[in-house]
Design a protein around this motif. Structure first.
Motif, PDB file in Angstrom:
ATOM      1  N   GLY A 428      62.559   8.656  21.208  1.00 12.31           N
ATOM      2  CA  GLY A 428      61.567   9.335  20.079  1.00 12.31           C
ATOM      3  C   GLY A 428      61.860   9.021  18.732  1.00 12.31           C
ATOM      4  N   ASP A 429      62.911   8.309  18.378  1.00  9.45           N
ATOM      5  CA  ASP A 429      63.121   7.973  17.064  1.00  9.45           C
ATOM      6  C   ASP A 429      62.177   7.132  16.252  1.00  9.45           C
ATOM      7  N   VAL A 430      61.419   7.443  15.145  1.00  9.73           N
ATOM      8  CA  VAL A 430      60.209   6.913  14.504  1.00  9.73           C
ATOM      9  C   VAL A 430      60.767   6.711  13.177  1.00  9.73           C
ATOM     10  N   ARG A 431      60.657   5.151  12.674  1.00 10.87           N
ATOM     11  CA  ARG A 431      61.252   4.762  11.447  1.00 10.87           C
ATOM     12  C   ARG A 431      60.230   3.997  10.895  1.00 10.87           C
ATOM     13  N   PHE A 432      59.580   4.080   9.691  1.00  7.08           N
ATOM     14  CA  PHE A 432      58.833   3.034   8.918  1.00  7.08           C
ATOM     15  C   PHE A 432      59.683   2.640   7.966  1.00  7.08           C
ATOM     16  N   ASP A 433      59.908   1.283   7.616  1.00  9.25           N
ATOM     17  CA  ASP A 433      60.984   0.968   6.751  1.00  9.25           C
ATOM     18  C   ASP A 433      60.002  -0.220   5.920  1.00  9.25           C
ATOM     19  N   HIS A 434      59.788   0.362   4.740  1.00  6.44           N
ATOM     20  CA  HIS A 434      59.011  -0.435   3.732  1.00  6.44           C
ATOM     21  C   HIS A 434      57.925  -1.140   4.193  1.00  6.44           C
ATOM     22  N   VAL A 435      57.101  -0.263   4.707  1.00  7.56           N
ATOM     23  CA  VAL A 435      55.799  -0.891   5.167  1.00  7.56           C
ATOM     24  C   VAL A 435      54.646  -1.239   4.400  1.00  7.56           C
ATOM     25  N   THR A 436      54.062  -2.179   4.358  1.00 11.95           N
ATOM     26  CA  THR A 436      52.799  -2.489   3.889  1.00 11.95           C
ATOM     27  C   THR A 436      51.868  -3.148   4.514  1.00 11.95           C
ATOM     28  N   PHE A 437      50.660  -2.637   4.424  1.00 10.53           N
ATOM     29  CA  PHE A 437      49.739  -2.977   5.186  1.00 10.53           C
ATOM     30  C   PHE A 437      48.134  -2.968   4.837  1.00 10.53           C
ATOM     31  N   SER A 438      47.282  -3.906   5.318  1.00  6.54           N
ATOM     32  CA  SER A 438      45.859  -3.780   4.678  1.00  6.54           C
ATOM     33  C   SER A 438      45.206  -4.352   5.958  1.00  6.54           C
ATOM     34  N   TYR A 439      43.831  -3.683   5.948  1.00  4.39           N
ATOM     35  CA  TYR A 439      43.024  -4.319   7.013  1.00  4.39           C
ATOM     36  C   TYR A 439      42.293  -5.564   6.733  1.00  4.39           C
ATOM     37  N   GLU A 440      42.109  -5.728   5.370  1.00  3.23           N
ATOM     38  CA  GLU A 440      41.366  -6.966   4.630  1.00  3.23           C
ATOM     39  C   GLU A 440      42.161  -7.470   3.683  1.00  3.23           C
ATOM     40  N   LYS A 441      42.324  -8.572   3.737  1.00  3.87           N
ATOM     41  CA  LYS A 441      43.252  -9.114   2.635  1.00  3.87           C
ATOM     42  C   LYS A 441      42.770  -8.648   1.216  1.00  3.87           C
ATOM     43  N   GLY A 442      43.913  -8.157   0.327  1.00  2.00           N
ATOM     44  CA  GLY A 442      43.582  -7.976  -0.936  1.00  2.00           C
ATOM     45  C   GLY A 442      43.330  -6.309  -1.204  1.00  2.00           C
ATOM     46  N   GLU A 443      43.233  -5.627   0.092  1.00  2.00           N
ATOM     47  CA  GLU A 443      42.779  -4.239  -0.070  1.00  2.00           C
ATOM     48  C   GLU A 443      44.008  -3.451   0.806  1.00  2.00           C
ATOM     49  N   TYR A 480      47.578  -2.497  15.298  1.00  2.00           N
ATOM     50  CA  TYR A 480      47.769  -3.563  14.174  1.00  2.00           C
ATOM     51  C   TYR A 480      49.258  -3.843  13.796  1.00  2.00           C
ATOM     52  N   ASP A 481      49.659  -4.777  13.004  1.00  2.00           N
ATOM     53  CA  ASP A 481      51.084  -5.073  12.846  1.00  2.00           C
ATOM     54  C   ASP A 481      51.164  -5.263  11.254  1.00  2.00           C
ATOM     55  N   PRO A 482      52.073  -4.462  10.669  1.00  2.00           N
ATOM     56  CA  PRO A 482      52.239  -4.540   9.142  1.00  2.00           C
ATOM     57  C   PRO A 482      52.222  -5.868   8.555  1.00  2.00           C
ATOM     58  N   ASP A 483      51.913  -6.051   7.207  1.00  2.00           N
ATOM     59  CA  ASP A 483      51.969  -7.307   6.627  1.00  2.00           C
ATOM     60  C   ASP A 483      53.477  -7.326   6.164  1.00  2.00           C
ATOM     61  N   LYS A 484      54.108  -6.421   5.802  1.00  2.00           N
ATOM     62  CA  LYS A 484      55.532  -6.345   5.329  1.00  2.00           C
ATOM     63  C   LYS A 484      56.071  -5.061   5.862  1.00  2.00           C
ATOM     64  N   GLY A 485      57.379  -5.379   6.179  1.00  2.00           N
ATOM     65  CA  GLY A 485      58.159  -4.118   6.528  1.00  2.00           C
ATOM     66  C   GLY A 485      58.444  -3.823   7.991  1.00  2.00           C
ATOM     67  N   SER A 486      58.852  -2.933   8.708  1.00  2.00           N
ATOM     68  CA  SER A 486      59.003  -2.817   9.954  1.00  2.00           C
ATOM     69  C   SER A 486      58.588  -1.339  10.553  1.00  2.00           C
ATOM     70  N   VAL A 487      58.224  -1.426  11.542  1.00  2.00           N
ATOM     71  CA  VAL A 487      58.160  -0.067  12.144  1.00  2.00           C
ATOM     72  C   VAL A 487      58.989  -0.016  13.310  1.00  2.00           C
ATOM     73  N   LEU A 488      59.959   0.917  13.452  1.00  2.30           N
ATOM     74  CA  LEU A 488      61.053   0.932  14.542  1.00  2.30           C
ATOM     75  C   LEU A 488      60.944   2.173  15.314  1.00  2.30           C
ATOM     76  N   LEU A 489      61.368   1.926  16.685  1.00  4.96           N
ATOM     77  CA  LEU A 489      61.226   2.890  17.671  1.00  4.96           C
ATOM     78  C   LEU A 489      62.682   2.792  18.376  1.00  4.96           C
ATOM     79  N   ASP A 490      63.319   3.887  17.893  1.00  3.31           N
ATOM     80  CA  ASP A 490      65.106   3.951  18.441  1.00  3.31           C
ATOM     81  C   ASP A 490      65.627   2.734  18.068  1.00  3.31           C
ATOM     82  N   ALA A 491      65.107   2.459  16.708  1.00  2.25           N
ATOM     83  CA  ALA A 491      65.967   1.426  15.822  1.00  2.25           C
ATOM     84  C   ALA A 491      65.515  -0.074  16.386  1.00  2.25           C
TER      85      ALA A 491
END
Length: 674
Positions: A428-443, A480-491
């Motif tokens: 249950g270890d949750v880590r967001f590592d420098h995540v950037t995300f947008s639904y529409e390009k430019g927003e 969805y998946d992030p545009d940049k960065g990583s979403v980590l579960l138990d590393a």
């Protein structure tokens, strides 16, 4: 390169080649047997009815059933003589106007005859033949030998019709079963595609439009395979059989009849062009109507509360009027062409028939038999029956083709693979590592976001509408998946896992809990065999739902209607908590789970949350800050950025954004944090 709609429909047609092959064979046999009728009629007319008016010869004795006795003479048809017969003299049995005569000598067939004034002579041009007028009984005796062969021909035809009916039944049964199997397969494919569609598709496409493709459009395609397919296949084979029969009777006239088919094909091409345009609009507007109705039903309390019923009615009327206008164009196109076209073709065919046979008869080049005339008229009449049926099915064909294009567009959408690979239970270890995300390009919705939640901790996310709280949960569930960065579960980077593995040990409780049609128990287990009845009841009791369930007539087996409308919002939310607890997730997400709960129910929900948080990581999107005071960390978001982070006490001591939100709620001010 995508295959055309027609080719893809053919692929579905041949999903079971054995069935369709047997159906076609049965159809061909049935058609062949049915088309023997005019040939048999021709034989009966020419050989056994009109054929009686021919040469007869007097023989010495009555030696078989072909011989008749008239005034002490034994007479037999010339074409029925055998080697044992002794011929004495020749006579001719003829009909002149309405009377029958027996003339001495041989009178050629097909000639115009007249009777002399005294009634004793038959005159052919300038040649006379001595003749005797026959009584009705005497004339009937000439037909007596033909009764047995006529009955034999009729018995043969009845037998062939009976056998043809068996093959017709087999053809209809096989085609109908096969057609329904095709639609079953197609609907399964469509629904499987819908389940694999990314969340982005559902955001951009109204539910009513998706529903129209799964139900209305597939139903239109069903009519294609169930009715239109049989009509066209049956029609083409039937017409092919008739053309072959016409060639056997007279190649010249058959060729003239064959020229009608290109005219039919040209018309079908013309119809497809215009009907396709109209049907595209009709099906699209129909989807809009479904979407409008679905939205109106879902939001009817709001519509009525804000007195917008007239506006919604006007919007619906505009869609309905557009649907009506294009349907009227379709009706005009069909009415202008269908019956009119077939009638014109039929008229051309019969004019050709009359001209051809009439010209030959008048010129004296060919003697046309009555049986041949009957057979030709019968076959020409039969030729236009399937043609009429096919033309009348063109509207349904075009509607199905347009619907198929819409269904195939849905099937061609990019989908996500469903892979049921097991993943060992995560901590249950949750880590967001420098995540950037947008639904529409430019927003951009989340900007270089980083945070860490340790196993067993409770993390709460607060912020105004649009701050990015729900987007964090969407990324965690891999909607969805992030545009940049990583979403980590138990590393482990979630992108290296399948979507099903990512979600295997997570559960979510939404702000608006959805209750499925079924029973109380089935809403907890979701019919998953891994969740036993006892485990479901234990989960319901753990969150306190047993307090109202035990009062129900059938308790845990109480039927539940659509969306559980018989329960209050708080009761539905408790059922959602029990569902999450029964699946025993390592990570639990509460998305505004207490936003719509009254103060009395809030205490029960808080107890349920305490039960759920034990031994698992919990991420809470909070509306009521009073429900997250015991969270291990509270993350304050603003426009996709983390502006504050800490415990309830530490954030209050900073007197920043969180402090202002808390004070506003404490003072009773109405603020939306969604």
């Amino acid at each position: 390169m995508k295959a055309s709609v027609e080719k893809r429909l053919l692929r579905y047609l041949f999903i079971n080649k054995q069935t369709i092959t047997f159906a076609f064979i049965a159809l061909i046999i049935a058609v062949a047997l049915e088309l023997t009728g005019p040939f048999i009629a021709k034989q009966v007319i020419d050989r056994h009815i009109v054929g009686v008016q021919t040469e007869w010869v007097e023989v010495t004795d009555n030696n078989d059933h072909h011989t008749i006795e008239l005034n002490g003479r034994f007479l037999k048809r010339y074409d029925r003589l055998d080697d044992n017969d002794t011929v004495k003299e020749t006579v001719t049995f003829v009909q002149v106007q309405r009377d029958y005569y027996l003339a001495e000598g041989t009178i050629p067939k097909g000639e115009t005859l007249r009777i002399s004034d005294d009634g004793s002579l038959i005159v052919l041009n300038d040649v006379t033949f001595r003749a005797e007028k026959l009584s009705a009984a005497a004339a009937a005796s000439f037909f007596a030998p033909e009764v047995r062969p006529i009955l034999s021909w009729l018995a043969l035809y009845l037998g062939l019709i009976f056998i043809a009916s068996i093959f017709q039944y087999a053809k209809t049964y096989l085609l109908q079963v096969h057609a329904n199997h095709i639609i079953e397969t197609m609907r399964n494919d469509v629904f499987a595609t819908v389940e694999r569609l990314p969340m982005r598709y559902f955001v951009n496409m109204p539910a009513g439009k998706i529903l129209a493709r799964v139900t209305n459009d597939t139903e239109a395609i069903k009519e294609l395979y169930v009715r239109v397919l049989e009509t066209f296949v049956n029609g083409f084979i039937y017409m092919t059989g008739i053309i072959i029969a016409l060639y056997l009777l007279n190649p010249t006239l058959a060729t003239i009849s064959l020229l009608l088919l290109p005219l039919l094909l040209l018309f079908m091409r013309f119809y497809k062009t215009y009907a396709g345009k109209y049907n595209t609009v009709i099906r699209s507007v129909n989807s809009d109507i479904n979407a409008s109705i679905n939205e109106s039903i879902q939001t009817m309390p709001i519509i009525q509360a804000f007195r917008r019923t007239n506006d919604r009615a006007d919007e619906f009327e505009q869609l309905n009027d557009k649907h009506y206008r294009y349907q009227k164009k379709m009706v005009a196109l069909s009415a202008l062409t269908s019956y009119n076209l077939v009638n014109v073709l039929r008229g051309v065919a019969f004019l050709s028939f009359i001209w051809f046979f009439g010209n030959q008869s008048l010129s004296g080049t060919t003697v046309i038999s009555t049986g041949l005339l009957y057979a030709f008229v019968d076959y020409l009449t039969r030729l236009f029956e399937p043609m009429t049926q096919m033309v009348n099915q063109l509207p349904q064909l075009e509607q199905a083709r347009v619907s198929a294009a819409r269904v195939f567009d849905l099937l061609d959408e990019e989908t996500e693979e469903i892979e049921e690979d097991d993943l060992p239970r995560i901590k249950g270890d949750v880590r967001f590592d420098h995540v950037t995300f947008s639904y529409e390009k430019g927003e951009t919705v989340l900007n270089d976001l980083s945070f860490h939640v340790s196993p067993g901790e409770t993390a709460a996310f607060v912020g105004h509408t649009g701050s990015g709280k729900s987007s964090i949960m969407n990324l965690l569930f891999r909607f969805y998946d992030p545009d940049k960065g990583s979403v980590l579960l138990d590393a482990i980077d979630t992108k290296t896992l399948t979507r099903q593995q990512t979600r295997a040990h997570m559960a979510i409780v939404l702000q608006d809990p959805f209750i499925f049609t079924g029973t109380v128990i089935s809403n907890v287990t979701l019919n998953d065999p891994r969740i036993s009845r006892d485990k479901a009841i234990e989960a319901l009791k753990a969150v306190g739902a047993d307090r109202f369930i035990e009062k129900l007539p059938r308790k845990y087996d109480e039927p539940v209607g659509e969306n559980g409308n018989e329960f209050s919002t708080g009761q539905r939310q408790l059922l959602s908590f029990a569902r999450a607890l029964a699946f025993d997730p390592a990570i639990l997400i509460l998305d505004e789970a207490t936003a719509n709960i009254d103060s009395e129910t809030e205490g029960m929900i808080q107890e349920a949350m305490n039960v759920l948080s034990t031994g698992r990581t919990m991420l809470v999107i909070a509306h009521r800050l009073s429900t997250i005071q015991h969270a291990h960390q509270i993350i304050v978001l603003n426009k996709g950025n983390i502006i504050e982070k800490g415990t309830h006490a530490s954030l209050l001591s900073k007197k920043g954004s969180y402090y202002q939100m808390y004070k506003m709620q404490q003072s009773g001010m109405q603020t939306s944090f969604d």
